[in-house]
Scaffold this motif. Structure first.
Motif, PDB file in Angstrom:
ATOM      1  N   GLY A  25       0.897  -1.287   0.001  1.00 12.86           N
ATOM      2  CA  GLY A  25       0.328   0.116  -0.118  1.00 12.86           C
ATOM      3  C   GLY A  25       0.650   1.421   0.256  1.00 12.86           C
ATOM      4  O   GLY A  25       0.454   1.861   0.124  1.00 12.86           O
ATOM      5  N   LEU A  26       1.995   1.425  -0.286  1.00  8.24           N
ATOM      6  CA  LEU A  26       2.914   1.929  -0.465  1.00  8.24           C
ATOM      7  C   LEU A  26       2.408   3.034  -1.209  1.00  8.24           C
ATOM      8  O   LEU A  26       2.329   2.718  -2.281  1.00  8.24           O
ATOM      9  N   SER A  27       2.271   4.393  -1.120  1.00  7.29           N
ATOM     10  CA  SER A  27       2.430   5.104  -2.907  1.00  7.29           C
ATOM     11  C   SER A  27       3.518   5.276  -3.012  1.00  7.29           C
ATOM     12  O   SER A  27       5.294   4.350  -3.392  1.00  7.29           O
ATOM     13  N   ARG A  28       3.343   5.906  -4.839  1.00  6.11           N
ATOM     14  CA  ARG A  28       4.794   6.278  -5.596  1.00  6.11           C
ATOM     15  C   ARG A  28       5.645   6.974  -4.620  1.00  6.11           C
ATOM     16  O   ARG A  28       6.894   6.596  -5.018  1.00  6.11           O
ATOM     17  N   ASP A  29       5.814   7.536  -3.988  1.00  3.21           N
ATOM     18  CA  ASP A  29       6.426   8.908  -3.963  1.00  3.21           C
ATOM     19  C   ASP A  29       7.288   8.114  -2.066  1.00  3.21           C
ATOM     20  O   ASP A  29       8.442   8.349  -1.673  1.00  3.21           O
ATOM     21  N   GLN A  30       6.547   7.099  -1.309  1.00  2.00           N
ATOM     22  CA  GLN A  30       7.278   6.441  -0.387  1.00  2.00           C
ATOM     23  C   GLN A  30       8.309   5.431  -0.722  1.00  2.00           C
ATOM     24  O   GLN A  30       8.572   5.121  -0.198  1.00  2.00           O
TER      25      GLN A  30
END
Length: 104
Positions: free
Chosen positions: A40-45
């Motif tokens: 569930g991490l975002s692209r930025d994370q």
């Protein structure tokens, strides 16, 4: 047959240099995809993983070099390793067809 011995020698010599960059690429690419899809991490994370994966941390001049060298390393290992595998199969088939021992 002598050319195959030379290819084996080169394969054995080049493999250690190709191993670390390819392992880094595989591990970071897989971790990035799983972190995004299942974690569930975002692209930025997860961008730091992609930065390692693509060699972005080396700067815009060297990033394409890393990609090119990784690709050439994969192609080299596939062709030379495949050639050695094919040679062992041919040798085993020749021994088998002459009624000799099978390859182990």
């Amino acid at each position: 047959m002598r050319w195959m011995a030379q290819i084996r020698r080169w394969h054995r010599w080049i493999a250690p240099f190709v191993l670390l960059p390819l392992l880094t690429s595989v591990i970071t690419g897989l971790t990035y995809r799983l972190a995004r899809d299942w974690g569930g991490l975002s692209r930025d994370q997860a961008h730091w993983l992609m930065s390692l994966h693509e060699g972005e941390w080396l700067g815009p001049e060297l990033e394409p070099v890393v990609v090119l060298l990784n690709a050439l390393g994969v192609i080299w290992m596939l062709f030379t390793g495949g050639g050695m595998l094919l040679q062992s199969w041919v040798s085993a088939f020749r021994r088998w067809s002459k009624g000799g021992e099978t390859a182990r």
